[in-house]
Design a protein around this motif. Structure first.
Motif, PDB file in Angstrom:
ATOM      1  N   GLN A   3       9.411   1.803  14.450  1.00 35.36           N
ATOM      2  CA  GLN A   3      10.551   2.147  15.311  1.00 35.36           C
ATOM      3  C   GLN A   3      10.590   1.297  16.588  1.00 35.36           C
ATOM      4  OE1 GLN A   3       9.987   6.351  15.804  1.00 35.36           O
ATOM      5  NE2 GLN A   3      10.299   6.707  13.614  1.00 35.36           N
ATOM      6  N   VAL A   4       9.619   0.413  16.741  1.00 37.08           N
ATOM      7  CA  VAL A   4       9.597  -0.426  17.939  1.00 37.08           C
ATOM      8  C   VAL A   4      10.728  -1.450  17.847  1.00 37.08           C
ATOM      9  CG1 VAL A   4       8.304  -2.197  19.206  1.00 37.08           C
ATOM     10  CG2 VAL A   4       7.154  -0.137  18.407  1.00 37.08           C
ATOM     11  N   GLU A   5      11.606  -1.405  18.866  1.00 37.32           N
ATOM     12  CA  GLU A   5      12.771  -2.292  18.886  1.00 37.32           C
ATOM     13  C   GLU A   5      12.936  -2.898  20.274  1.00 37.32           C
ATOM     14  OE1 GLU A   5      15.779   0.521  17.878  1.00 37.32           O
ATOM     15  OE2 GLU A   5      15.480   0.328  15.719  1.00 37.32           O
ATOM     16  N   ILE A   6      13.476  -4.099  20.306  1.00 37.33           N
ATOM     17  CA  ILE A   6      13.835  -4.710  21.595  1.00 37.33           C
ATOM     18  C   ILE A   6      15.369  -4.717  21.663  1.00 37.33           C
ATOM     19  CG2 ILE A   6      13.660  -6.789  23.035  1.00 37.33           C
ATOM     20  CD1 ILE A   6      11.216  -7.550  21.168  1.00 37.33           C
ATOM     21  N   TRP A   7      15.875  -4.067  22.656  1.00 33.01           N
ATOM     22  CA  TRP A   7      17.336  -4.021  22.823  1.00 33.01           C
ATOM     23  C   TRP A   7      17.745  -5.102  23.835  1.00 33.01           C
ATOM     24  CZ3 TRP A   7      20.400   1.130  22.385  1.00 33.01           C
ATOM     25  CH2 TRP A   7      19.996   1.804  21.212  1.00 33.01           C
ATOM     26  N   PHE A  10      17.778 -14.900  28.487  1.00 35.18           N
ATOM     27  CA  PHE A  10      18.101 -13.492  28.786  1.00 35.18           C
ATOM     28  C   PHE A  10      17.479 -13.103  30.119  1.00 35.18           C
ATOM     29  CE2 PHE A  10      19.031 -13.182  24.266  1.00 35.18           C
ATOM     30  CZ  PHE A  10      20.067 -12.263  24.228  1.00 35.18           C
ATOM     31  N   LYS A  11      18.153 -12.207  30.833  1.00 35.05           N
ATOM     32  CA  LYS A  11      17.565 -11.703  32.085  1.00 35.05           C
ATOM     33  C   LYS A  11      16.623 -10.552  31.734  1.00 35.05           C
ATOM     34  CE  LYS A  11      21.493 -12.847  34.934  1.00 35.05           C
ATOM     35  NZ  LYS A  11      22.786 -12.314  35.333  1.00 35.05           N
ATOM     36  N   LYS A  12      15.576 -10.418  32.526  1.00 35.17           N
ATOM     37  CA  LYS A  12      14.569  -9.380  32.249  1.00 35.17           C
ATOM     38  C   LYS A  12      15.207  -7.983  32.231  1.00 35.17           C
ATOM     39  CE  LYS A  12       9.790  -8.505  33.423  1.00 35.17           C
ATOM     40  NZ  LYS A  12       8.751  -8.611  34.436  1.00 35.17           N
ATOM     41  N   ASP A  13      16.171  -7.791  33.128  1.00 35.77           N
ATOM     42  CA  ASP A  13      16.799  -6.470  33.243  1.00 35.77           C
ATOM     43  C   ASP A  13      17.694  -6.137  32.054  1.00 35.77           C
ATOM     44  OD1 ASP A  13      15.531  -6.154  35.591  1.00 35.77           O
ATOM     45  OD2 ASP A  13      17.247  -6.694  36.872  1.00 35.77           O
ATOM     46  N   ASP A  14      18.085  -7.165  31.300  1.00 31.14           N
ATOM     47  CA  ASP A  14      18.960  -6.932  30.148  1.00 31.14           C
ATOM     48  C   ASP A  14      18.168  -6.581  28.879  1.00 31.14           C
ATOM     49  OD1 ASP A  14      21.141  -7.392  31.660  1.00 31.14           O
ATOM     50  OD2 ASP A  14      21.352  -9.516  31.102  1.00 31.14           O
ATOM     51  N   LEU A  15      16.862  -6.566  29.007  1.00 32.94           N
ATOM     52  CA  LEU A  15      16.040  -6.246  27.831  1.00 32.94           C
ATOM     53  C   LEU A  15      15.389  -4.869  28.003  1.00 32.94           C
ATOM     54  CD1 LEU A  15      14.211  -9.701  27.383  1.00 32.94           C
ATOM     55  CD2 LEU A  15      16.249  -8.887  26.191  1.00 32.94           C
ATOM     56  N   ARG A  16      15.463  -4.082  26.909  1.00 28.86           N
ATOM     57  CA  ARG A  16      14.802  -2.754  26.931  1.00 28.86           C
ATOM     58  C   ARG A  16      13.809  -2.717  25.765  1.00 28.86           C
ATOM     59  NH1 ARG A  16      16.869  -2.717  30.975  1.00 28.86           N
ATOM     60  NH2 ARG A  16      18.333  -1.291  31.986  1.00 28.86           N
ATOM     61  N   TYR A  17      12.578  -2.440  26.043  1.00 32.87           N
ATOM     62  CA  TYR A  17      11.570  -2.352  24.959  1.00 32.87           C
ATOM     63  C   TYR A  17      10.380  -1.526  25.448  1.00 32.87           C
ATOM     64  CZ  TYR A  17       9.320  -6.012  27.741  1.00 32.87           C
ATOM     65  OH  TYR A  17       8.741  -6.701  28.767  1.00 32.87           O
ATOM     66  N   PRO A  18       9.637  -0.893  24.513  1.00 29.48           N
ATOM     67  CA  PRO A  18       8.477  -0.074  24.937  1.00 29.48           C
ATOM     68  C   PRO A  18       7.347  -1.007  25.380  1.00 29.48           C
ATOM     69  CG  PRO A  18       8.650  -0.082  22.561  1.00 29.48           C
ATOM     70  CD  PRO A  18       9.796  -0.892  23.066  1.00 29.48           C
ATOM     71  N   LYS A  19       6.988  -0.873  26.642  1.00 26.55           N
ATOM     72  CA  LYS A  19       5.968  -1.803  27.158  1.00 26.55           C
ATOM     73  C   LYS A  19       4.559  -1.293  26.861  1.00 26.55           C
ATOM     74  CE  LYS A  19       8.812  -3.703  30.854  1.00 26.55           C
ATOM     75  NZ  LYS A  19       9.953  -2.778  30.995  1.00 26.55           N
ATOM     76  N   ASP A  20       4.096  -0.297  27.594  1.00 22.01           N
ATOM     77  CA  ASP A  20       2.701   0.166  27.471  1.00 22.01           C
ATOM     78  C   ASP A  20       2.460   1.031  26.250  1.00 22.01           C
ATOM     79  OD1 ASP A  20       1.977  -1.260  29.564  1.00 22.01           O
ATOM     80  OD2 ASP A  20       1.908   0.396  31.001  1.00 22.01           O
ATOM     81  N   VAL A  21       3.548   1.660  25.769  1.00 22.70           N
ATOM     82  CA  VAL A  21       3.378   2.617  24.669  1.00 22.70           C
ATOM     83  C   VAL A  21       2.694   1.961  23.471  1.00 22.70           C
ATOM     84  CG1 VAL A  21       4.600   4.152  23.078  1.00 22.70           C
ATOM     85  CG2 VAL A  21       5.414   3.866  25.425  1.00 22.70           C
ATOM     86  N   VAL A  22       3.215   0.790  23.121  1.00 25.25           N
ATOM     87  CA  VAL A  22       2.689   0.104  21.948  1.00 25.25           C
ATOM     88  C   VAL A  22       1.216  -0.239  22.155  1.00 25.25           C
ATOM     89  CG1 VAL A  22       2.855  -2.020  20.600  1.00 25.25           C
ATOM     90  CG2 VAL A  22       4.922  -0.820  21.308  1.00 25.25           C
TER      91      VAL A  22
END
Lengths: 234, 296
Positions: free
Chosen positions: B57-61, B145-157
Motif C-alpha cells: 500500500q506504500v504509494e508516492i502521491w 517536482f517540489k518537495k511539498d508536492d509529494l506525499r509519501y510515508p516517510k518513517d513508517v516504512v
C-alpha cells in the motif's frame, strides 16, 4: 581356512597380547588352544571373530586378510564364525528360545526359519525341554549349552569356544566337549581355548600351547584308542 | 526389509516402554521447544504477511501544478521509465480524487457547480519500500517536482522494516536455539536407552548384526519422540490461533489482516512434521553413531 602370519597384537593400554604368532587351522579341524591365564588364547580368538585386528602381521580368514575386510562387511563375516564367549553373553531378560533366535533375527532370517531352526538346535544341545526358561533358572552347564546353541544356529563354518568348560564339573565338561565334537564332525572348524588340562589331554586331536603371547608348541595327538563317547546330557 | 520392520517396531516399543519416564520427559521437552518454535513461526510469518500488506500500500502521491492532461500524461511516462517504479503510474483526475475523498469521509464535500480545487495527481508505486526515498529523490532532482508536492510515508516504512527485521532475526535466533535444545534432549534420551541396552547391542554386533540393523529401532524412537512432541504443540497452537484469529477479525478488523487459520494450520503442521522428524532422526542418529563408533 584360518592363517596367522607373524601376528602381533598390542592393546591400546600397552599390554602385548600376542607376539609373532604363526599358525594355521584347516577346515573341519578340532583344535584345543591351551596355556595359562593371560597367555593370549582369547586374544587369538578375538582376531578371528574380528573383535580385534593385529597391530603387526596378517590374519587370513577364508583367504582374506582381515584388514582388507571393509567395516560394513564385517557383520556378514561374523555370521560365518560362531562364538561361545567365556562370559556367555546371554541376555538375562530373554528366554532360552529368544536368546538363540536372537542370533537369527539379527541376520534378517524369516520367522519361519527362526521357528524351525531354534528348537532344532536346542535339541542338538539337549535343551529343548528348557526352551522357555530364563538363563537365571539354568545350571552352569545348561547356560554353556545355550551359548553353544546360539553360536551354531547360523550354521557357521568356524566355531570358537573360549573356556567352554571353565568352572564346570568334569561330568558337565564332558557333555559340553561331546557337543562340540559332534559339531566338528559335520565339517565345522572348532577351536577351543581352554586351560582345563585333563579335558584337553583326553579329547584333543591337536593341541596348540601358548605362553606369554606366543605359540610354544603345536602338536597333533595320535590316539590308539578312540576317545570315549559320553552320552550324558546334563 | 518388511520382516525387519516388524523387529524394529517391536524393539522400538520395548525401548519406549522400558523407560516410560524418560520417554515422557523427552516428548515433553520436544513439545515445549516445538511450542516455542511454533509460536515464533506464527509471529514471524504474520509479521511478514502484515508487512507485505503494508508495503503493497506504500504509494508516492505527486500533485501536479498543471491542469493540462497531455502534460500530466507525459510526466507519468517519464516517471514510468524509472526501473524502481512498479506497474503503471496511476493518473488521478481532480474529479476522481474528489470522489474518493468523499467516499472515504462519507460526506459531500463540494458543491458540484463550483470548481474542483483538487489538483491532477500521479500515484507512483515501488517494488520495495526501500526504494521510496530513491524514487522521491529522482522525482525532485531529475523531474523537478517540489518537495511539498509529494506525499509519501516517510518513517513508517523504515520503522516497519526495522521492526520486522528485529523480530525476524530474533525469531531465527530463538528458533535455532530451540531446535538445538530439542536435538540435545532427544540425543540424551536415546543415549540413555543405548547405554541401558549396551550389553545387548554388543552381543548383537558379535553375532553379526549390521550397524543399520542395530540403529533402526533407536532412529524410530527418536523420530516418534520428535514427531509426537511437535504434532501436539502444532495442534495446541493451531487451536489457539483459531480463537485468536477469530477475535482479532471481530475487534481489529480495520487493521491489516493476519494469515488465515487454515493456511496457518498448514504452515504449523508442515513445520512440525519437518522439524520433529529431522530433529528426532538427527538426535538419535548422532547418539547411536557415537556408541557404534566407540565399540566398532
Amino acid at each position: 581356512m584360518i592363517r596367522f602370519k607373524r601376528v602381533h597384537l598390542t592393546y591400546p593400554n600397552g599390554v602385548r597380547a600376542l607376539e609373532n604368532v604363526n599358525i594355521e587351522f584347516k577346515k573341519g579341524e578340532l583344535c584345543f588352544i591351551t596355556g595359562p591365564t593371560g597367555c593370549g588364547k582369547s586374544s587369538l580368538l578375538k582376531l578371528i571373530y574380528l573383535d580385534e585386528y593385529p597391530t603387526r602381521g596378517r590374519v587370513l580368514l577364508f583367504g582374506k586378510d582381515t584388514y582388507d575386510i571393509p567395516a560394513h562387511q564385517a557383520p556378514y563375516l561374523r555370521r560365518k564364525v560362531g562364538v561361545v564367549f567365556q562370559d556367555f553373553k546371554l541376555l538375562p531378560n530373554k528366554t532360552v528360545r529368544e536368546n538363540v533366535s536372537f542370533a537369527l533375527e539379527v541376520t534378517g532370517a524369516s520367522r519361519y526359519e527362526i521357528e524351525r531352526r531354534t528348537p532344532q538346535v536346542l535339541d542338538q544341545v539337549g535343551l529343548l525341554g528348557k526352551i522357555d526358561h530364563f538363563p537365571a533358572a539354568l545350571s552352569g552347564g545348561e547356560i554353556q549349552r545355550v551359548a553353544i546353541a546360539r553360536a551354531i544356529v547360523n550354521e557357521p563354518l568356524i566355531l570358537l569356544a573360549d573356556e567352554p568348560t571353565g568352572n564346570l564339573d568334569p561330568e558337565t565338561s564332558l557333555g559340553i566337549i561331546t557337543v562340540l565334537q559332534r559339531i566338528q564332525t559335520r565339517g565345522t572348524t572348532v577351536l577351543i581355548a581352554s586351560h582345563d588340562i585333563p579335558t584337553v589331554e583326553r579329547f584333543a586331536p591337536r593341541i596348540v600351547a601358548m605362553q606369554d603371547g606366543g605359540v610354544v608348541s603345536d602338536k597333533a595327538v595320535t590316539r590308539t584308542q578312540a576317545a570315549p563317547q559320553p552320552n550324558e546330557k546334563g | 526389509m518388511f520382516r525387519n520392520l516388524v523387529y524394529y517396531f517391536k524393539q522400538f516399543w520395548f525401548n519406549i516402554t522400558r523407560n516410560v519416564l524418560m520417554s515422557f520427559a523427552a516428548i515433553s521437552t520436544s513439545f515445549f521447544s516445538q511450542l516455542i518454535l511454533g509460536s515464533l513461526i506464527l509471529v514471524v510469518f504474520n509479521i511478514n504477511h502484515i508487512s507485505a500488506q503494508v508495503w503493497s500500500q506504500v504509494e508516492i502521491w505527486c500533485f501536479m501544478e498543471t491542469s493540462n492532461r497531455e502534460e500530466v500524461v507525459a510526466r507519468a511516462e517519464q516517471i514510468q521509465e524509472n526501473r524502481m517504479v512498479r506497474g503503471p503510474v496511476e493518473i488521478k483526475t481532480p474529479k476522481k480524487a474528489l470522489e474518493e475523498l468523499e467516499k472515504d469521509l462519507e460526506i459531500g464535500l463540494w458543491d458540484k457547480d463550483e470548481e474542483n480545487p483538487l489538483p491532477w495527481t500521479l500515484v507512483v508505486r515501488v517494488h520495495d519500500p526501500d526504494q521510496v526515498q530513491p524514487v522521491v529523490d529522482f522525482l525532485i532532482n531529475d523531474l523537478g517536482f517540489k518537495k511539498d508536492d509529494l506525499r509519501y510515508p516517510k518513517d513508517v516504512v523504515r520503522k516497519i522494516n526495522t521492526a520486522s527485521m528485529v523480530i525476524k532475526v530474533g525469531g531465527y535466533f530463538l528458533t535455532v536455539l530451540m531446535a538445538t535444545l530439542t536435538l540435545f534432549i532427544i540425543m540424551n534420551t536415546i543415549r540413555l536407552t543405548v547405554i541401558a541396552r549396551r550389553a545387548e547391542i554388543r552381543t548383537m554386533q558379535l553375532v553379526g548384526a549390521t550397524s543399520w540393523f542395530i540403529r533402526w529401532p533407536f532412529l524410530l524412537e527418536g523420530i516418534i519422540i520428535g514427531l509426537t512432541g511437535s504434532m501436539i504443540s502444532a495442534l495446541i497452537l493451531g487451536v489457539m490461533y483459531y480463537f485468536g484469529h477469530d477475535m482479532y477479525m471481530r475487534v481489529l478488523f480495520f487493521l491489516p489482516h493476519p494469515i488465515g487459520t487454515l493456511q496457518m494450520m498448514r504452515i504449523l503442521f508442515t513445520v512440525a512434521v519437518i522439524s520433529g522428524f529431522s530433529m528426532g532422526l538427527a538426535g538419535s542418529y548422532i547418539s547411536v553413531a557415537r556408541f557404534l563408533d566407540e565399540d566398532a
